[in-house]
Design a protein around this motif. Sequence first.
Motif, PDB file in Angstrom:
ATOM      1  N   ILE A   1      43.077 -17.196  -5.349  1.00 19.08           N
ATOM      2  CA  ILE A   1      42.211 -16.302  -6.111  1.00 19.08           C
ATOM      3  C   ILE A   1      43.008 -15.252  -6.898  1.00 19.08           C
ATOM      4  O   ILE A   1      42.680 -14.936  -8.033  1.00 19.08           O
ATOM      5  CB  ILE A   1      41.196 -15.607  -5.168  1.00 19.08           C
ATOM      6  N   GLY A   2      44.068 -14.747  -6.279  1.00 19.70           N
ATOM      7  CA  GLY A   2      44.892 -13.742  -6.959  1.00 19.70           C
ATOM      8  C   GLY A   2      45.434 -14.221  -8.299  1.00 19.70           C
ATOM      9  O   GLY A   2      45.693 -13.412  -9.195  1.00 19.70           O
ATOM     10  N   ASP A   3      45.581 -15.546  -8.451  1.00 23.86           N
ATOM     11  CA  ASP A   3      46.103 -16.103  -9.712  1.00 23.86           C
ATOM     12  C   ASP A   3      45.072 -16.088 -10.834  1.00 23.86           C
ATOM     13  O   ASP A   3      45.429 -16.123 -12.007  1.00 23.86           O
ATOM     14  CB  ASP A   3      46.531 -17.577  -9.516  1.00 23.86           C
ATOM     15  N   VAL A   4      43.794 -16.119 -10.475  1.00 21.17           N
ATOM     16  CA  VAL A   4      42.763 -16.351 -11.505  1.00 21.17           C
ATOM     17  C   VAL A   4      41.734 -15.225 -11.632  1.00 21.17           C
ATOM     18  O   VAL A   4      40.923 -15.236 -12.546  1.00 21.17           O
ATOM     19  CB  VAL A   4      42.010 -17.684 -11.242  1.00 21.17           C
ATOM     20  N   MET A   5      41.770 -14.254 -10.730  1.00 19.39           N
ATOM     21  CA  MET A   5      40.730 -13.213 -10.740  1.00 19.39           C
ATOM     22  C   MET A   5      40.933 -12.215 -11.883  1.00 19.39           C
ATOM     23  O   MET A   5      41.989 -12.141 -12.503  1.00 19.39           O
ATOM     24  CB  MET A   5      40.732 -12.454  -9.414  1.00 19.39           C
ATOM     25  N   THR A   6      39.881 -11.452 -12.133  1.00 21.47           N
ATOM     26  CA  THR A   6      39.963 -10.313 -13.046  1.00 21.47           C
ATOM     27  C   THR A   6      40.200  -9.078 -12.181  1.00 21.47           C
ATOM     28  O   THR A   6      39.332  -8.725 -11.372  1.00 21.47           O
ATOM     29  CB  THR A   6      38.628 -10.127 -13.800  1.00 21.47           C
ATOM     30  N   PRO A   7      41.359  -8.440 -12.319  1.00 21.98           N
ATOM     31  CA  PRO A   7      41.631  -7.273 -11.470  1.00 21.98           C
ATOM     32  C   PRO A   7      40.896  -6.025 -11.963  1.00 21.98           C
ATOM     33  O   PRO A   7      40.427  -5.999 -13.104  1.00 21.98           O
ATOM     34  CB  PRO A   7      43.143  -7.089 -11.584  1.00 21.98           C
ATOM     35  N   SER A   8      40.802  -5.027 -11.101  1.00 21.14           N
ATOM     36  CA  SER A   8      40.118  -3.748 -11.380  1.00 21.14           C
ATOM     37  C   SER A   8      38.932  -3.886 -12.327  1.00 21.14           C
ATOM     38  O   SER A   8      38.960  -3.427 -13.456  1.00 21.14           O
ATOM     39  CB  SER A   8      41.112  -2.695 -11.910  1.00 21.14           C
ATOM     40  N   PRO A   9      37.875  -4.544 -11.829  1.00 22.27           N
ATOM     41  CA  PRO A   9      36.697  -4.774 -12.662  1.00 22.27           C
ATOM     42  C   PRO A   9      35.849  -3.514 -12.828  1.00 22.27           C
ATOM     43  O   PRO A   9      36.075  -2.507 -12.156  1.00 22.27           O
ATOM     44  CB  PRO A   9      35.924  -5.808 -11.859  1.00 22.27           C
ATOM     45  N   LEU A  10      34.893  -3.600 -13.716  1.00 22.81           N
ATOM     46  CA  LEU A  10      33.909  -2.552 -13.902  1.00 22.81           C
ATOM     47  C   LEU A  10      33.081  -2.460 -12.616  1.00 22.81           C
ATOM     48  O   LEU A  10      32.667  -3.489 -12.080  1.00 22.81           O
ATOM     49  CB  LEU A  10      33.001  -2.970 -15.069  1.00 22.81           C
ATOM     50  N   VAL A  11      32.859  -1.241 -12.121  1.00 22.07           N
ATOM     51  CA  VAL A  11      32.082  -1.077 -10.882  1.00 22.07           C
ATOM     52  C   VAL A  11      31.011  -0.009 -11.068  1.00 22.07           C
ATOM     53  O   VAL A  11      31.069   0.788 -12.004  1.00 22.07           O
ATOM     54  CB  VAL A  11      32.977  -0.657  -9.690  1.00 22.07           C
ATOM     55  N   VAL A  12      30.041  -0.008 -10.154  1.00 21.93           N
ATOM     56  CA  VAL A  12      29.058   1.072 -10.098  1.00 21.93           C
ATOM     57  C   VAL A  12      28.992   1.576  -8.663  1.00 21.93           C
ATOM     58  O   VAL A  12      29.566   0.970  -7.750  1.00 21.93           O
ATOM     59  CB  VAL A  12      27.651   0.608 -10.566  1.00 21.93           C
ATOM     60  N   ARG A  13      28.298   2.703  -8.473  1.00 25.24           N
ATOM     61  CA  ARG A  13      28.098   3.297  -7.145  1.00 25.24           C
ATOM     62  C   ARG A  13      26.656   3.070  -6.703  1.00 25.24           C
ATOM     63  O   ARG A  13      25.791   2.825  -7.525  1.00 25.24           O
ATOM     64  CB  ARG A  13      28.341   4.814  -7.211  1.00 25.24           C
ATOM     65  N   GLU A  14      26.410   3.257  -5.417  1.00 22.54           N
ATOM     66  CA  GLU A  14      25.029   3.154  -4.910  1.00 22.54           C
ATOM     67  C   GLU A  14      24.124   4.177  -5.580  1.00 22.54           C
ATOM     68  O   GLU A  14      22.923   3.961  -5.734  1.00 22.54           O
ATOM     69  CB  GLU A  14      25.004   3.386  -3.396  1.00 22.54           C
ATOM     70  N   THR A  15      24.714   5.308  -5.953  1.00 23.20           N
ATOM     71  CA  THR A  15      23.914   6.392  -6.536  1.00 23.20           C
ATOM     72  C   THR A  15      23.724   6.236  -8.048  1.00 23.20           C
ATOM     73  O   THR A  15      23.000   7.011  -8.656  1.00 23.20           O
ATOM     74  CB  THR A  15      24.616   7.745  -6.283  1.00 23.20           C
ATOM     75  N   THR A  16      24.385   5.226  -8.633  1.00 23.14           N
ATOM     76  CA  THR A  16      24.222   4.998 -10.077  1.00 23.14           C
ATOM     77  C   THR A  16      22.756   4.724 -10.387  1.00 23.14           C
ATOM     78  O   THR A  16      22.087   3.975  -9.669  1.00 23.14           O
ATOM     79  CB  THR A  16      25.076   3.794 -10.544  1.00 23.14           C
ATOM     80  N   ASN A  17      22.264   5.334 -11.453  1.00 25.10           N
ATOM     81  CA  ASN A  17      20.898   5.123 -11.885  1.00 25.10           C
ATOM     82  C   ASN A  17      20.682   3.643 -12.208  1.00 25.10           C
ATOM     83  O   ASN A  17      21.502   3.023 -12.867  1.00 25.10           O
ATOM     84  CB  ASN A  17      20.690   5.985 -13.140  1.00 25.10           C
ATOM     85  N   LEU A  18      19.565   3.101 -11.737  1.00 29.61           N
ATOM     86  CA  LEU A  18      19.290   1.677 -11.946  1.00 29.61           C
ATOM     87  C   LEU A  18      19.234   1.327 -13.434  1.00 29.61           C
ATOM     88  O   LEU A  18      19.698   0.265 -13.841  1.00 29.61           O
ATOM     89  CB  LEU A  18      17.985   1.280 -11.256  1.00 29.61           C
ATOM     90  N   ASP A  19      18.680   2.223 -14.230  1.00 24.27           N
ATOM     91  CA  ASP A  19      18.609   1.990 -15.683  1.00 24.27           C
ATOM     92  C   ASP A  19      19.987   1.776 -16.290  1.00 24.27           C
ATOM     93  O   ASP A  19      20.182   0.885 -17.109  1.00 24.27           O
ATOM     94  CB  ASP A  19      17.991   3.209 -16.391  1.00 24.27           C
ATOM     95  N   ALA A  20      20.922   2.610 -15.877  1.00 26.14           N
ATOM     96  CA  ALA A  20      22.276   2.523 -16.424  1.00 26.14           C
ATOM     97  C   ALA A  20      22.923   1.188 -16.048  1.00 26.14           C
ATOM     98  O   ALA A  20      23.547   0.527 -16.885  1.00 26.14           O
ATOM     99  CB  ALA A  20      23.119   3.687 -15.904  1.00 26.14           C
ATOM    100  N   ALA A  21      22.742   0.782 -14.791  1.00 28.28           N
ATOM    101  CA  ALA A  21      23.310  -0.490 -14.332  1.00 28.28           C
ATOM    102  C   ALA A  21      22.630  -1.663 -15.039  1.00 28.28           C
ATOM    103  O   ALA A  21      23.283  -2.622 -15.452  1.00 28.28           O
ATOM    104  CB  ALA A  21      23.149  -0.619 -12.820  1.00 28.28           C
ATOM    105  N   ALA A  22      21.313  -1.562 -15.218  1.00 29.51           N
ATOM    106  CA  ALA A  22      20.565  -2.632 -15.880  1.00 29.51           C
ATOM    107  C   ALA A  22      21.055  -2.803 -17.309  1.00 29.51           C
ATOM    108  O   ALA A  22      21.235  -3.920 -17.792  1.00 29.51           O
ATOM    109  CB  ALA A  22      19.066  -2.324 -15.873  1.00 29.51           C
ATOM    110  N   ARG A  23      21.317  -1.682 -17.971  1.00 33.68           N
ATOM    111  CA  ARG A  23      21.794  -1.750 -19.353  1.00 33.68           C
ATOM    112  C   ARG A  23      23.136  -2.477 -19.415  1.00 33.68           C
ATOM    113  O   ARG A  23      23.340  -3.340 -20.254  1.00 33.68           O
ATOM    114  CB  ARG A  23      21.897  -0.338 -19.936  1.00 33.68           C
TER     115      ARG A  23
END
Length: 173
Positions: A109-131
């Motif tokens: 997996i280390g050969d093919v993965m995308t490192p340090s991806p975009l992430v969100v938090r549990e507290t992130t507003n659902l609208d923002a994540a949906a967008r």
Amino acid sequence: GPARFNNNGGYTVGDFMTKREDLHVVKTSTPVDEALEMLVQNRISGFPVIDDDWELVGVVSDYDLLALDSMAGCGLADTNSNMFPEVDSTWKTFREIQRLLSKTSGKVIGDVMTPSPLVVRETTNLDAAARLLLETKYHRLPVVDSAGKLVGMITRGNVVRAALEIKKKAEGA
């Protein structure tokens, strides 16, 4: 549990995400073939990649696992154009997948993965994540805590489910 309104009157990622214990995860040392097998068995399209302490180190998709970008020429990359390609080209595509699989041997997996991806938090507003999920190429976002440890995933499917639940609540009100 049931979704709660947070103080600013909206829902959060934590209300609708798939929790860590319900996720399929891989490590950088997981063989690509093993990940492909998990993918097919569980009908999922990707994984968060974690280390031994559940710290998120990357994400990997079915596309990454098969290195599908390397076969853009054979028409598999654009599956929307024709739902039912000629039998002949389907067979060619199948042969192409076999050829790609012959190259995954020994890869991890280390050969093919995308490192340090975009992430969100549990507290992130659902609208923002949906967008993010609906307007970008991301189909799923890892959810991490303040220490960078994986606590869940939010997917396009989660967002649709959330919208349906909220709609039902509103209509039942």
